[in-house]
Design a protein around this motif. Structure first.
Motif, short mmCIF file in Angstrom:
data_model
loop_
_atom_site.label_atom_id
_atom_site.label_comp_id
_atom_site.label_asym_id
_atom_site.label_seq_id
_atom_site.Cartn_x
_atom_site.Cartn_y
_atom_site.Cartn_z
N GLN A 146 0.83 -1.20 0.00
CA GLN A 146 0.00 0.00 0.00
C GLN A 146 0.86 1.25 0.00
N GLY A 189 -1.29 6.96 2.52
CA GLY A 189 -2.67 6.55 2.78
C GLY A 189 -2.78 5.63 3.97
N LEU A 190 -1.83 4.70 4.09
CA LEU A 190 -1.84 3.77 5.22
C LEU A 190 -1.66 4.50 6.54
N TRP A 223 -2.23 7.67 7.18
CA TRP A 223 -3.37 8.55 7.46
C TRP A 223 -4.56 7.76 8.01
N ASP A 224 -4.85 6.60 7.43
CA ASP A 224 -5.96 5.78 7.93
C ASP A 224 -5.73 5.36 9.37
N ARG A 225 -4.51 4.98 9.71
CA ARG A 225 -4.22 4.59 11.08
C ARG A 225 -4.23 5.79 12.02
N VAL A 268 -6.15 8.42 11.82
CA VAL A 268 -7.54 8.77 12.13
C VAL A 268 -8.05 7.95 13.30
N SER A 298 -14.97 0.36 13.40
CA SER A 298 -14.92 1.77 13.03
C SER A 298 -16.23 2.47 13.36
#
Length: 314
Positions: free
Chosen positions: A85, A89-90, A92-94, A96, A169
């Motif tokens: 990945q 992006g990886l 940022w997702d973590r 959040v 989530s």
């Protein structure tokens, strides 16, 4: 105010550059070859040489840094070795996920600790002060991982009120997501409330000894009015600075709590990447955490004139 803001923003640029250099050098000092890790131990020398050339590992460190820094400015932090990945992006997702826990914990801790600290200062050396200071000292002394395990044992295993393992989530199922966030948020809340309360008490005590507080009391104002209208704003300045430091530290150092509660956050991603020798993700996580820490402290500095007008004058 505009000049103050521009000065603080410009001061962050050299800091971010130094952070980028430090992260780059630290990653290069880690033992191991990323190309060897990606291809495996049975890779032939020709394949290793070709991959090193494509990754730029055959270049000198200054050239590698220039390529990495240029890509970083374009939002490209590389590709994860283990998952394939995009690192940005990886990360940022973590992030959040971690931000949900940290922001909620710090918000609740501030809402409780600041009034409690002011009450303790107002009742200095009385029973409420002794009880509040003693409770704050006890909470600070409890390690977060141990406190989290105790909460898991009590509310998850004994009472079975809250889930013990896993994560949902909030965006996919907000009810279940909130249930999974209660214990980690409560763990950080109980620890940080002691830190913030002691600072709020100390800063309020210092303000209550000033002459203008004595003058306000001499005019016949009630203690509530003195505390809220005259003492709070000046006393909250140092506490606000501490809140910024706590927020930055938690956003970068929440790995222990995320491991205890199996939360797929930024801290856990960094730990897993270190064990897996995923150098692009390690480098991206460290850089992202450092940038977040700098940005949080920048926001704290920009908000400080609202609590201390002398800053704007200076």
């Amino acid at each position: 105010m505009l000049r103050f803001a521009l000065t603080r923003i410009l001061m962050t640029l050299p800091t971010l550059l130094i952070v980028a250099v430090a992260v780059f050098v630290m990653i290069r000092l880690i033992p191991g070859d990323p190309a060897q890790l990606m291809l495996g131990d049975l890779a032939d020398p020709a394949s290793l040489a070709d991959l090193r050339a494509r990754l730029g590992l055959d270049q000198t460190w200054p050239v590698q840094f220039g390529i990495w820094f240029r890509n970083m400015l374009h939002g490209d932090l590389g590709v994860s070795i283990t998952t394939g990945q995009q690192v940005l992006g990886l990360v940022w997702d973590r992030f959040v996920v971690s931000a949900q826990v940290v922001l909620a914990a710090v918000l609740f801790a501030t809402a409780v600790a600041v009034p409690a600290g002011m009450i303790a200062a107002w009742k200095q050396n009385a029973l409420p002060d002794v009880m509040l200071v003693g409770g704050a000292t006890l909470l600070v002394s409890i390690p977060t991982f141990w406190g989290g395990l105790l909460l898991l044992l009590l509310f998850g295993v004994k009472l079975q009120w809250l889930p013990v393992v896993g994560y949902v989530s909030v965006s996919s199922d907000w009810k279940a997501g909130l249930l999974y966030l209660i214990l980690p948020v409560l763990t950080l809340f109980l620890h940080e409330i002691g830190v913030i309360m002691r600072m709020a008490r100390a800063s309020t005590l210092e303000v209550l000894r000033l002459d203008y507080i004595t003058h306000a009391r001499a005019k016949g104002l009630s203690e509530r009015t003195v505390l809220m209208r005259h003492a709070f704003k000046n006393a909250f300045g140092p506490t606000w600075t501490l809140i910024g430091l706590v927020l930055g530290n938690l956003l970068g150092g929440i790995a222990v709590v995320e491991t205890v509660f199996t939360i797929p956050g930024l801290g856990r991603l960094l730990v897993d990447s270190i064990f897996g020798r995923d150098y692009p993700v390690i480098q991206g996580c460290l850089l992202f955490v450092a940038v977040i820490y700098v940005v949080v402290n920048l926001v704290v500095d920009l908000c400080y004139p609202y609590f201390d007008p002398r800053v704007t004058v200076e």
